[in-house]
Design a protein around this motif. Structure first.
Motif, PDB file in Angstrom:
ATOM      1  N   VAL A   1      -4.514 -30.991 -39.316  1.00 52.82           N
ATOM      2  CA  VAL A   1      -3.785 -32.036 -38.592  1.00 52.82           C
ATOM      3  C   VAL A   1      -4.142 -31.940 -37.119  1.00 52.82           C
ATOM      4  N   LEU A   2      -4.530 -33.050 -36.581  1.00 50.17           N
ATOM      5  CA  LEU A   2      -4.743 -33.154 -35.139  1.00 50.17           C
ATOM      6  C   LEU A   2      -3.605 -33.991 -34.587  1.00 50.17           C
ATOM      7  N   THR A   3      -2.813 -33.389 -33.739  1.00 50.81           N
ATOM      8  CA  THR A   3      -1.655 -34.100 -33.221  1.00 50.81           C
ATOM      9  C   THR A   3      -2.063 -35.030 -32.083  1.00 50.81           C
ATOM     10  N   ALA A   4      -1.158 -35.919 -31.773  1.00 51.01           N
ATOM     11  CA  ALA A   4      -1.430 -36.844 -30.670  1.00 51.01           C
ATOM     12  C   ALA A   4      -1.605 -36.097 -29.359  1.00 51.01           C
ATOM     13  N   GLY A   5      -1.028 -34.908 -29.282  1.00 49.74           N
ATOM     14  CA  GLY A   5      -1.155 -34.126 -28.069  1.00 49.74           C
ATOM     15  C   GLY A   5      -2.389 -33.257 -28.019  1.00 49.74           C
ATOM     16  N   GLY A   6      -3.222 -33.332 -29.068  1.00 52.48           N
ATOM     17  CA  GLY A   6      -4.470 -32.580 -29.073  1.00 52.48           C
ATOM     18  C   GLY A   6      -4.384 -31.228 -29.756  1.00 52.48           C
ATOM     19  N   GLU A   7      -3.238 -30.896 -30.338  1.00 53.38           N
ATOM     20  CA  GLU A   7      -3.137 -29.624 -31.056  1.00 53.38           C
ATOM     21  C   GLU A   7      -3.806 -29.745 -32.417  1.00 53.38           C
ATOM     22  N   THR A   8      -4.395 -28.644 -32.853  1.00 54.89           N
ATOM     23  CA  THR A   8      -5.002 -28.592 -34.175  1.00 54.89           C
ATOM     24  C   THR A   8      -4.217 -27.618 -35.037  1.00 54.89           C
ATOM     25  N   TRP A   9      -3.782 -28.102 -36.194  1.00 53.10           N
ATOM     26  CA  TRP A   9      -2.992 -27.287 -37.111  1.00 53.10           C
ATOM     27  C   TRP A   9      -3.647 -27.269 -38.486  1.00 53.10           C
ATOM     28  N   SER A  10      -3.510 -26.133 -39.168  1.00 48.52           N
ATOM     29  CA  SER A  10      -3.965 -26.028 -40.551  1.00 48.52           C
ATOM     30  C   SER A  10      -2.748 -25.867 -41.445  1.00 48.52           C
ATOM     31  N   PHE A  11      -2.814 -26.508 -42.594  1.00 53.55           N
ATOM     32  CA  PHE A  11      -1.744 -26.353 -43.578  1.00 53.55           C
ATOM     33  C   PHE A  11      -2.372 -25.852 -44.874  1.00 53.55           C
ATOM     34  N   ALA A  12      -1.983 -24.661 -45.265  1.00 57.76           N
ATOM     35  CA  ALA A  12      -2.531 -24.084 -46.485  1.00 57.76           C
ATOM     36  C   ALA A  12      -1.449 -23.263 -47.160  1.00 57.76           C
ATOM     37  N   ALA A  13      -1.378 -23.396 -48.463  1.00 57.74           N
ATOM     38  CA  ALA A  13      -0.413 -22.632 -49.256  1.00 57.74           C
ATOM     39  C   ALA A  13       0.995 -22.763 -48.704  1.00 57.74           C
ATOM     40  N   GLY A  14       1.325 -23.940 -48.241  1.00 57.70           N
ATOM     41  CA  GLY A  14       2.683 -24.193 -47.785  1.00 57.70           C
ATOM     42  C   GLY A  14       2.983 -23.680 -46.397  1.00 57.70           C
ATOM     43  N   GLN A  15       1.978 -23.228 -45.683  1.00 58.81           N
ATOM     44  CA  GLN A  15       2.234 -22.674 -44.363  1.00 58.81           C
ATOM     45  C   GLN A  15       1.403 -23.385 -43.304  1.00 58.81           C
ATOM     46  N   TRP A  16       2.038 -23.577 -42.155  1.00 57.97           N
ATOM     47  CA  TRP A  16       1.339 -24.171 -41.022  1.00 57.97           C
ATOM     48  C   TRP A  16       0.799 -23.080 -40.119  1.00 57.97           C
ATOM     49  N   THR A  17      -0.400 -23.281 -39.612  1.00 56.10           N
ATOM     50  CA  THR A  17      -0.988 -22.371 -38.637  1.00 56.10           C
ATOM     51  C   THR A  17      -1.597 -23.200 -37.516  1.00 56.10           C
ATOM     52  N   GLN A  18      -1.183 -22.914 -36.310  1.00 58.44           N
ATOM     53  CA  GLN A  18      -1.797 -23.625 -35.190  1.00 58.44           C
ATOM     54  C   GLN A  18      -3.097 -22.939 -34.812  1.00 58.44           C
ATOM     55  N   GLU A  19      -4.163 -23.705 -34.798  1.00 57.33           N
ATOM     56  CA  GLU A  19      -5.471 -23.161 -34.471  1.00 57.33           C
ATOM     57  C   GLU A  19      -5.612 -23.093 -32.950  1.00 57.33           C
ATOM     58  N   MET A  20      -5.984 -21.934 -32.491  1.00 56.42           N
ATOM     59  CA  MET A  20      -6.176 -21.762 -31.060  1.00 56.42           C
ATOM     60  C   MET A  20      -7.623 -22.120 -30.714  1.00 56.42           C
ATOM     61  N   VAL A  21      -7.791 -23.269 -30.192  1.00 55.27           N
ATOM     62  CA  VAL A  21      -9.136 -23.734 -29.899  1.00 55.27           C
ATOM     63  C   VAL A  21      -9.263 -24.009 -28.407  1.00 55.27           C
ATOM     64  N   ALA A  22     -10.454 -23.777 -27.914  1.00 51.43           N
ATOM     65  CA  ALA A  22     -10.687 -23.964 -26.482  1.00 51.43           C
ATOM     66  C   ALA A  22     -10.846 -25.443 -26.145  1.00 51.43           C
ATOM     67  N   GLY A  23     -11.662 -26.135 -26.900  1.00 54.02           N
ATOM     68  CA  GLY A  23     -11.894 -27.550 -26.632  1.00 54.02           C
ATOM     69  C   GLY A  23     -11.482 -28.383 -27.823  1.00 54.02           C
ATOM     70  N   HIS A  24     -10.971 -29.554 -27.566  1.00 56.83           N
ATOM     71  CA  HIS A  24     -10.520 -30.416 -28.657  1.00 56.83           C
ATOM     72  C   HIS A  24     -10.524 -31.853 -28.169  1.00 56.83           C
ATOM     73  N   PRO A  25     -10.440 -32.794 -29.094  1.00 60.80           N
ATOM     74  CA  PRO A  25     -10.373 -34.193 -28.669  1.00 60.80           C
ATOM     75  C   PRO A  25      -9.170 -34.415 -27.766  1.00 60.80           C
TER      76      PRO A  25
END
Lengths: 177, 564
Positions: free
Chosen positions: B429-453
């Protein structure tokens, strides 16, 4: 090419290719199995990897320290190409129940097949990069430095990412159990 | 995971031996590309000289190339899609390529072109149907094609009964062919889809063409087989997934599932008893540029606010020839994410209330910028007591099974304006605010990325080849909102909205830009402290305010901030 075929170790030459094959064939094959979840395809891809490596060996001149990661880079690219060829269809087929990890013709014990099948099933649910990290680590037996070289990332990043990927595998295995 | 666990995993593979056939490398035909063994290292002296030479001689070339890229082009012979927002994107499992269709150009007019992404470059494909609004697309893996749903664009009275469309022209500027005539095989008033030659020059802005008039409020369903589009169904709006619906493919039941929420958007409020669409007084039709197929994006408010706030998400399935309205409804509300969940092999529906946008609430939604409702209609300024919740449902083939309901104060992405792509065991999931999240096995994880859209709305997002996510375009600078005048007709789009043409690829670890120009957000309003030392409230980016113009603090009901 002559040196590679004859196995004669010349001064300044790299390791004979037959030695390279003996030392790395099993680990490359295991990596391919872990990624492709299909022993027949893994066998073909492994054969392709060594055929390509053999053809390019004298031209590329990998040193003794780098030949292993060079082979795994070839293997990784080959696996990606295979995925691209099969596309998502393979994933969907697997997900709808057509599991083809280990047919009974493979000479492994039932227990081993079960273990590998479970691990491969868990790997198949991971994203590509995580699947590669775990495959390189546990199936290929690579160090974090070697994984970093294969994937083109820093060793620290490889270590962190691999641990996270392994954690995901553990969760999946626990769920399967 | 402990080392012991890792050793266990390794031990499972240790007994595997490379089959004897792999030793026949000397006689096997090599069919793979072989990378170099190491990164070439030039002598420093040579490298230094070359670096200076390249820096001097190549500066102009670099700037030219950069400018060309930022203008929406690349060196690819296949061309490059022009800037757009509200396009739809889906991975075609048959061809192994990602397909993007439609959207709206910077001038607000709908696009009808189709592009494919092979992991490295865009290629112009068949001209698509349309013009269509609110396009949504899904990979119907069971049928072996992509399913596209969209509303036919009403005739533009100002254009003399026809609608002006751009994109997909066969002009020298590139793009795909457009017949501009009625279709013999397609739906009434819909241009005949045709295979387009790949453009020989980068596409920047094909000239406008006049399309035949189309009947308004007709929902069209099209199928893309990798080469051409074919009309599959033309239905009245209430007989197909309506405005704002989301699509996903369920691998287990092999159904294409569509879910529409009437809790916000309000374009087609549903009767809670019959489920039928309710006619509503229009505040004004949404402008083409305000259509937005991005998951969870805020559509233009199109009805009197009294018609909003009706609860329930309606479900549809595609039979291969027509849409079927399922009796199953979800007594949920809020902003939705619908996706093929690899963890369950089913379609998962998540609804989130209490987002930062003030949507997903049980009360009527006020028109942005307005504190009061149209005369005679109730207005509820806030919803005290509404518990912010994220509810997860799984599609069973005939109904929805609630999996969980948790407060959305837990770590998870804000769904408002977010885009989602599911693949290979997880969803991104890419949020409107530019955060990138992964959803796997019922759990959310925010990906710590340096550059993003950058922050945007209306980006087309979909699965890419080789377990990647692809993003294209979108808009920045604020929502396209209905007019704030009470009861006035016509909606307006902020003049500060910028449309992007940038391509981004998420490879599981990081985002990488593959060309194009990002939408340019408006300048952040400066909040100069008052002389007495107080800082005036500073709410979001300015809407309809020219840069460098003093911004008055916005009051309740103003456009919400895109940041959570």
């Amino acid at each position: 090419m002559i040196a590679a075929m004859t196995g004669i170790r010349l001064e300044g030459a790299v390791t004979p290719f037959d030695e390279v094959y003996r030392e790395n064939a099993d680990s490359v094959y295991r990596f391919c199995v872990s990624q492709l979840r299909d022993v027949e395809t893994a066998e073909d891809i492994t054969a392709d990897v060594f055929a390509a490596a053999f053809a390019a060996y004298d031209r590329v001149h990998p040193d003794a320290a780098g030949v292993r990661t060079w082979l795994f880079r070839i293997a990784r690219n080959a696996v990606i190409d295979q995925y691209r060829r099969e596309g998502r269809r393979r994933s969907l087929l697997t997900r709808v129940g057509r599991d083809r990890v280990f047919p009974d013709t493979v000479e492994e014990t039932a227990e081993q097949r079960t273990d590998i099948r479970a691990i491969c099933a868990a790997l198949d649910t991971l994203r590509e990069r995580d699947r590669q990290l775990v495959g390189l680590r546990v199936a290929g037996g690579l160090s974090f430095a070697e994984i970093a070289t294969v994937l083109g990332i820093r060793e620290g990043a490889a270590k962190v990412a691999t641990h996270r990927a392994l954690e995901r595998v553990r969760i999946r295995l626990r769920e399967q159990a | 995971m402990s080392n012991h666990d890792e050793r266990d995993l390794s031990a499972a593979f240790e007994e595997l031996r490379a089959p004897a056939s792999t030793a026949h490398y000397a006689t096997r035909s090599p069919g793979l590309d072989v990378p170099s063994a190491r990164t070439p290292r030039w002598p420093q002296a040579v490298a230094g000289v070359v670096a200076v030479a390249v820096a001097v001689a190549g500066a102009g070339t670099f700037l030219a190339l950069r400018n060309a890229r930022q203008a929406g082009s690349t060196a690819s012979s296949g061309g490059y899609p022009q800037a757009r927002t509200g396009a739809t994107m889906a991975f075609d499992s048959t061809t192994g390529r990602t397909v993007m269709y439609g959207g709206s150009a910077a001038n607000g007019l709908p696009l009808t072109d189709t592009w494919t992404w092979d992991g490295t470059a865009w290629t112009a494909a068949a001209k698509g149907p349309g013009p269509l609004q609110d396009v949504r697309m899904v990979d119907d893996a069971a049928a072996g094609g992509l399913l596209l749903v969209g509303m036919s664009v009403p005739a533009d009275p100002s254009a003399g009964g026809s609608y002006t469309c751009v994109g997909g022209s066969a002009s020298s500027g590139g793009g795909s062919a457009s017949t501009g005539s009625g279709s013999a095989t397609g739906a009434p008033g819909v241009a005949n889809p045709a295979i387009a030659p790949a453009p020989t020059t980068p596409t920047v802005a094909p000239p406008a063409q006049t399309c035949p008039p189309v009947k308004p409020t007709i929902e069209q369903t099209w199928i893309f087989n990798g080469h051409a589009w074919k009309i599959a169904a033309t239905t009245p709006l209430e007989s197909a997934p309506p405005f704002g619906a989301q699509l996903a493919f369920d691998p287990t039941t092999k159904q294409v599932v569509a879910v529409s929420s009437s809790a916000f958007g309000c374009g087609l409020p549903l009767d809670p008893n019959s489920g039928a669409a309710i006619a509503c007084p229009m505040l004004g039709a949404a402008s083409p540029s305000s259509t937005n197929s991005s998951v969870g994006a805020m559509p233009a408010i199109r009805c009197a606010i009294a018609d909003c706030g009706i609860l329930g998400a309606r479900t549809w399935t595609w039979s291969g020839r027509s849409w079927k309205s399922e009796p199953a409804t979800v007594p949920a509300y809020g902003i939705m994410l619908l996706f093929d969940d690899p963890a369950t092999n089913h379609v998962t529906l998540m609804t989130q209330s209490g987002s930062a946008y003030g949507l997903g609430i049980r009360c009527p939604v006020p028109v942005a910028g307005s504190k009061s409702a149209p005369a005679g209609l109730p207005y509820v300024p806030s919803c005290p007591g509404t518990m912010p919740l994220t509810t997860t449902w799984t599609w069973t083939g005939s109904g929805w099974h609630q999996v969980s309901q948790v407060p959305d104060t837990q770590a998870q992405p804000p769904f408002g304006g977010a885009s989602i792509a599911a693949f290979a065991g997880h969803a991104v999931v890419l949020t409107a605010g530019g955060e990138t999240w992964s959803f796997a096995a019922g759990q959310w994880t925010q990906e710590m990325v340096a550059g993003h859209p950058s922050t945007r709305y209306g980006a087309a997002v979909g699965e890419g080849p080789s377990d990647t996510v692809v993003l294209f375009g979108g808009s920045a600078g604020g929502f396209a909102t209905a007019s704030s005048s009470r009861g006035s007709a016509g909606s307006s789009t902020s003049s500060t909205v910028s449309i992007g043409s940038d391509t981004w690829v998420w490879n599981g670890i990081q985002w990488r830009q593959e060309g194009g120009r990002a939408p340019t957000p408006p300048p952040v309003p400066s909040c100069a402290p008052l002389k007495i030392g107080l800082i005036p409230p500073c709410v979001g980016p300015p809407i309809n305010v020219a840069p460098a113009t003093a911004v008055a603090p916005q009051t309740a009901g103003a456009a919400p901030s895109p940041a959570r």
